[in-house]
Design a protein around this motif. Structure first.
Motif, PDB file in Angstrom:
ATOM      1  N   GLU A 104     -15.721  11.934   5.690  1.00 40.12           N
ATOM      2  CA  GLU A 104     -15.880  10.544   6.099  1.00 40.12           C
ATOM      3  C   GLU A 104     -15.265   9.606   5.052  1.00 40.12           C
ATOM      4  O   GLU A 104     -14.551   8.658   5.391  1.00 40.12           O
ATOM      5  N   ARG A 105     -15.512   9.884   3.761  1.00 35.47           N
ATOM      6  CA  ARG A 105     -14.935   9.063   2.692  1.00 35.47           C
ATOM      7  C   ARG A 105     -13.410   9.165   2.697  1.00 35.47           C
ATOM      8  O   ARG A 105     -12.706   8.157   2.532  1.00 35.47           O
ATOM      9  N   LEU A 106     -12.872  10.380   2.878  1.00 35.60           N
ATOM     10  CA  LEU A 106     -11.416  10.553   2.925  1.00 35.60           C
ATOM     11  C   LEU A 106     -10.807   9.830   4.122  1.00 35.60           C
ATOM     12  O   LEU A 106      -9.743   9.212   4.004  1.00 35.60           O
ATOM     13  N   LYS A 107     -11.468   9.883   5.250  1.00 33.58           N
ATOM     14  CA  LYS A 107     -10.987   9.182   6.447  1.00 33.58           C
ATOM     15  C   LYS A 107     -10.958   7.681   6.193  1.00 33.58           C
ATOM     16  O   LYS A 107      -9.971   6.998   6.490  1.00 33.58           O
ATOM     17  N   ASP A 108     -12.030   7.149   5.595  1.00 38.05           N
ATOM     18  CA  ASP A 108     -12.088   5.719   5.299  1.00 38.05           C
ATOM     19  C   ASP A 108     -10.984   5.316   4.327  1.00 38.05           C
ATOM     20  O   ASP A 108     -10.354   4.268   4.491  1.00 38.05           O
ATOM     21  N   GLN A 109     -10.738   6.142   3.311  1.00 39.12           N
ATOM     22  CA  GLN A 109      -9.680   5.866   2.341  1.00 39.12           C
ATOM     23  C   GLN A 109      -8.311   5.882   3.023  1.00 39.12           C
ATOM     24  O   GLN A 109      -7.473   5.022   2.771  1.00 39.12           O
ATOM     25  N   PHE A 110      -8.086   6.858   3.895  1.00 31.86           N
ATOM     26  CA  PHE A 110      -6.826   6.950   4.626  1.00 31.86           C
ATOM     27  C   PHE A 110      -6.607   5.702   5.484  1.00 31.86           C
ATOM     28  O   PHE A 110      -5.526   5.111   5.481  1.00 31.86           O
ATOM     29  N   ILE A 111      -7.638   5.287   6.203  1.00 31.13           N
ATOM     30  CA  ILE A 111      -7.536   4.099   7.063  1.00 31.13           C
ATOM     31  C   ILE A 111      -7.243   2.866   6.217  1.00 31.13           C
ATOM     32  O   ILE A 111      -6.412   2.030   6.584  1.00 31.13           O
ATOM     33  N   VAL A 114      -3.519   3.101   5.117  1.00 29.68           N
ATOM     34  CA  VAL A 114      -2.615   2.855   6.241  1.00 29.68           C
ATOM     35  C   VAL A 114      -2.664   1.382   6.627  1.00 29.68           C
ATOM     36  O   VAL A 114      -1.624   0.757   6.867  1.00 29.68           O
ATOM     37  N   SER A 115      -3.845   0.808   6.651  1.00 29.21           N
ATOM     38  CA  SER A 115      -3.991  -0.605   6.982  1.00 29.21           C
ATOM     39  C   SER A 115      -3.225  -1.469   5.986  1.00 29.21           C
ATOM     40  O   SER A 115      -2.528  -2.410   6.364  1.00 29.21           O
ATOM     41  N   HIS A 116      -3.331  -1.126   4.716  1.00 28.91           N
ATOM     42  CA  HIS A 116      -2.593  -1.877   3.688  1.00 28.91           C
ATOM     43  C   HIS A 116      -1.096  -1.748   3.910  1.00 28.91           C
ATOM     44  O   HIS A 116      -0.359  -2.731   3.819  1.00 28.91           O
ATOM     45  N   GLU A 117      -0.628  -0.533   4.186  1.00 30.24           N
ATOM     46  CA  GLU A 117       0.796  -0.300   4.418  1.00 30.24           C
ATOM     47  C   GLU A 117       1.288  -1.090   5.636  1.00 30.24           C
ATOM     48  O   GLU A 117       2.395  -1.625   5.620  1.00 30.24           O
ATOM     49  N   LEU A 118       0.481  -1.178   6.666  1.00 28.15           N
ATOM     50  CA  LEU A 118       0.884  -1.904   7.874  1.00 28.15           C
ATOM     51  C   LEU A 118       0.918  -3.411   7.637  1.00 28.15           C
ATOM     52  O   LEU A 118       1.698  -4.120   8.263  1.00 28.15           O
ATOM     53  N   ARG A 119       0.069  -3.901   6.726  1.00 29.36           N
ATOM     54  CA  ARG A 119       0.058  -5.340   6.430  1.00 29.36           C
ATOM     55  C   ARG A 119       1.204  -5.750   5.525  1.00 29.36           C
ATOM     56  O   ARG A 119       1.531  -6.925   5.454  1.00 29.36           O
ATOM     57  N   THR A 120       1.805  -4.814   4.817  1.00 28.63           N
ATOM     58  CA  THR A 120       2.866  -5.148   3.865  1.00 28.63           C
ATOM     59  C   THR A 120       4.132  -4.330   4.134  1.00 28.63           C
ATOM     60  O   THR A 120       4.665  -3.695   3.224  1.00 28.63           O
ATOM     61  N   PRO A 121       4.661  -4.353   5.367  1.00 28.54           N
ATOM     62  CA  PRO A 121       5.814  -3.495   5.687  1.00 28.54           C
ATOM     63  C   PRO A 121       7.095  -3.887   4.965  1.00 28.54           C
ATOM     64  O   PRO A 121       7.893  -3.037   4.610  1.00 28.54           O
ATOM     65  N   VAL A 122       7.341  -5.172   4.718  1.00 28.37           N
ATOM     66  CA  VAL A 122       8.586  -5.599   4.084  1.00 28.37           C
ATOM     67  C   VAL A 122       8.646  -5.079   2.650  1.00 28.37           C
ATOM     68  O   VAL A 122       9.657  -4.556   2.208  1.00 28.37           O
TER      69      VAL A 122
END
Length: 130
Positions: A104-111, A114-122
């Motif tokens: 559960e902790r690893l899943k939360d960290q992954f999300i 990924v969320s950070h990467e999607l917010r900063t694509p440029v």
């Protein structure tokens, strides 16, 4: 199983295997002796309140293996009554949920990543050009 004061009277083999403590080492100790962090202190207050009200308690908390390593458990504690209905002690059952909590902790960290990467694509695309 504990007496009314929470002193451990007996443990089964599954508890010994899970915790690393033998029955000889743990019998006579207080049931909260293996849980000491701040979060557990709050849970201990919940457990005491439930047991004083003669209710069962079930929830998750941290336990300590022999050697000091902490692990996640799902714990249920219930009053044990005699034939007259008086509470004679308490019985507890715990299940090691460390693996599922770690997943559960690893899943939360992954999300989160990924969320950070999607917010900063440029920014990320700029790094790829180099």
């Amino acid at each position: 199983m504990t007496d009314l004061s929470g002193k451990i009277l007996t443990v089964n083999r599954a508890f010994e295997d899970q915790s690393g403590y033998s029955a000889i080492e743990i019998v006579g100790q207080q049931m909260f002796a293996l849980q000491g962090d701040q979060e557990n202190l709050e849970k201990q207050a919940e457990i005491r309140a439930a047991l004083e009200s003669q209710y069962n308690w079930s929830g998750e908390l941290m336990a300590q293996r022999k050697g000091g390593r902490m692990y996640d458990v799902q714990l249920t504690i219930a009053p044990v009554r005699n034939q007259e209905g008086e509470i004679m002690g308490y019985v507890g059952s715990q299940r090691d949920i460390t693996q599922s909590k770690e997943l559960e902790r690893l899943k939360d960290q992954f999300i989160l990543e990924v969320s950070h990467e999607l917010r900063t694509p440029v920014t990320n695309m700029g790094c790829m050009r180099n």
